[in-house]
Design an enzyme around this catalytic site. Sequence first.
Site, short mmCIF file in Angstrom:
data_model
loop_
_atom_site.label_atom_id
_atom_site.label_comp_id
_atom_site.label_asym_id
_atom_site.label_seq_id
_atom_site.Cartn_x
_atom_site.Cartn_y
_atom_site.Cartn_z
NE ARG A 125 0.04 -2.55 19.09
CZ ARG A 125 -0.76 -2.22 18.09
NH1 ARG A 125 -2.12 -2.21 18.68
NH2 ARG A 125 -0.47 -2.44 16.70
CG HIS A 143 -5.60 -6.34 18.25
ND1 HIS A 143 -4.20 -6.16 18.50
CD2 HIS A 143 -6.14 -5.00 17.67
CE1 HIS A 143 -3.98 -5.05 17.99
NE2 HIS A 143 -5.02 -4.31 17.55
CD GLN A 184 -2.94 -8.28 20.60
OE1 GLN A 184 -3.56 -7.49 21.28
NE2 GLN A 184 -2.82 -8.54 19.41
CG ASN A 230 -6.32 0.15 11.48
OD1 ASN A 230 -5.51 1.17 11.88
ND2 ASN A 230 -5.76 -1.29 11.63
P1 NAD Z 1 -0.41 8.56 15.19
O1 NAD Z 1 0.96 8.45 14.92
O2 NAD Z 1 -1.70 9.34 14.37
O3 NAD Z 1 -0.69 9.38 16.70
C1 NAD Z 1 0.04 8.84 17.72
C2 NAD Z 1 0.10 10.05 18.70
O4 NAD Z 1 0.78 9.62 19.94
C3 NAD Z 1 0.97 11.24 18.19
O5 NAD Z 1 0.08 12.29 18.14
C4 NAD Z 1 2.26 11.32 19.05
O6 NAD Z 1 2.53 12.70 19.31
C5 NAD Z 1 1.59 10.71 20.31
N1 NAD Z 1 2.53 10.23 21.32
C6 NAD Z 1 3.58 9.47 21.16
N2 NAD Z 1 4.24 9.05 22.04
C7 NAD Z 1 3.72 9.89 23.18
C8 NAD Z 1 3.96 10.25 24.52
N3 NAD Z 1 4.90 9.40 25.15
N4 NAD Z 1 3.02 10.85 25.05
C9 NAD Z 1 1.84 11.32 24.46
N5 NAD Z 1 1.47 11.37 23.47
C10 NAD Z 1 2.55 10.66 22.62
O7 NAD Z 1 -1.35 7.20 15.28
P2 NAD Z 1 -2.63 6.68 15.40
O8 NAD Z 1 -3.10 6.55 14.00
O9 NAD Z 1 -3.58 7.54 16.09
O10 NAD Z 1 -2.64 5.05 16.08
C11 NAD Z 1 -1.86 5.29 17.59
C12 NAD Z 1 -1.62 3.96 18.10
O11 NAD Z 1 -2.80 3.16 18.05
C13 NAD Z 1 -0.93 3.13 17.00
O12 NAD Z 1 0.55 3.08 17.23
C14 NAD Z 1 -1.30 1.58 17.52
O13 NAD Z 1 -0.35 1.15 18.46
C15 NAD Z 1 -2.67 1.92 17.96
N6 NAD Z 1 -3.55 1.12 17.03
C16 NAD Z 1 -4.41 -0.01 17.54
C17 NAD Z 1 -5.20 -0.51 16.57
C18 NAD Z 1 -6.07 -1.58 17.13
O14 NAD Z 1 -6.72 -2.11 16.09
N7 NAD Z 1 -6.59 -1.72 18.57
C19 NAD Z 1 -5.03 -0.12 15.23
C20 NAD Z 1 -4.60 1.07 14.78
C21 NAD Z 1 -3.71 1.57 15.48
#
Ligand code: NAD
Length: 402
Positions: A288, A336, A317, A150
């Site tokens: 989050r 959400h 949540q 997603n």
């Molecule tokens: P991903 O793993 O592709 O990307 C996460 C990125 O965060 C990575 O590039 C990582 O290096 C970076 N990162 C981690 N810690 C960091 C820090 N302290 N400082 C800077 N960068 C940092 O994941 P994604 O698919 O892009 O998803 C990211 C997040 O989005 C998920 O973990 C989830 O919490 C959230 N999400 C929300 C929904 C929603 O419905 N709202 C859906 C999917 C994901």
Amino acid sequence: MNQKQKILCVLYDDPVSGYPTQYARESIPELKQYPDGQSMPSPAKIDFNPGDLLGSISGGLGLKKFLEDQGHEFVVTSDKDVQNSVFDQEIVDADIVISQPFWPAYLTAERIAKAPNLKLAITAGIGSDHVDLQAAIEKNMTVCEVTYCNSISVAEHAVMQILALVRDYIPQYKWVIDGGWNIADSVSRSYDIEGMDVGVVAAGRIGLAVLKRMKPFDVNLHYTDRHRLSEDVEKDLNLTFHADVESLVKSCDVVSIHCPLHPETEHLFNENLISKMKKGSYIVNTARGKICERDAIVKALETGQLAGYAGDVWFPQPPPNDHSWRMMPNHAMTPHTSGTSLSAQARYAAGVREILECWFAEKPIRDEYLIVQGGGLAGTGAHSYSEGNTTGGSDEASKFKV
Ligand code: NAD
């Protein structure tokens, strides 16, 4: 693995208007692969119609037939937070827990300790911070999610909310519904985004997709991440890289947050960081809720340090009925929902089935789906998380009343 397993699945409730008997569209597009070439979820078979509501109780992620035909026990519930909830009662002999971030079953250290058979926690979506990952590491569990399922859904929602905030869409819509034609009121907080500085905190799958989608708006793009993007991508999108989040927020008018929640990012956007932002900045947080400090956001909106806040993620949540983000000024929040569009549900339901097929056949789960395995962070978990626990305070979710 032939023995019967108990799979406990926590999903959000069916629509109050009833489980749908018909849908707005007859089909959803069939995607061939994800943008970086990763292959789509590939279970041997699916028993659902892509585009149907799968994420609520009646949909059951389309897993019922598959699991029961093999003799497994499949328990689906939405009752997860109150004392002695179905989740708490059923977890004691569960082998596998499936949960969605939208209606998270907080898998705290206490619950993990009560579940001696629990070996696998699957997130039907992305973001496994509702699991105490430290406790999962210590118990040698596997925690995995349906990476990429997603990410684009969320990127689309973030872009929508960036535009909704800067152009101030929600109050304008309200004037239409309420029967007015109050143009001066409607535009008194409305700007063009063209020429603004827009930055993302983390340029992983979602953050990069947001940057790509914002490029045609002729804005100046910025990002920070613990992993730097390639020179080609930076050049193509004309990106400014910031070594830390403080440098990013000082340069931007709009900040969109896309890092996972883990100990390094918990309460990252506190009063101190927000005070470093330009006055009248906007924050969109679809990552989050707990990455932002609840009261600091409210205060910044009230003083005008922030011109607007949007997103779809809250903590806990569901948020209690008196959660201050429901009432704060100039917000454009949704529940959400961004990652659980009907399109996304088809992908994560198929992904969960793929994971279960691998698990039962004792075949490895794809590396990119892994968050915790073998007593440590693994796969995407090792890339994007740090060890520790961020579920503290989740019991507040029991204060929500329908
Ligand atoms: P991903 O793993 O592709 O990307 C996460 C990125 O965060 C990575 O590039 C990582 O290096 C970076 N990162 C981690 N810690 C960091 C820090 N302290 N400082 C800077 N960068 C940092 O994941 P994604 O698919 O892009 O998803 C990211 C997040 O989005 C998920 O973990 C989830 O919490 C959230 N999400 C929300 C929904 C929603 O419905 N709202 C859906 C999917 C994901």
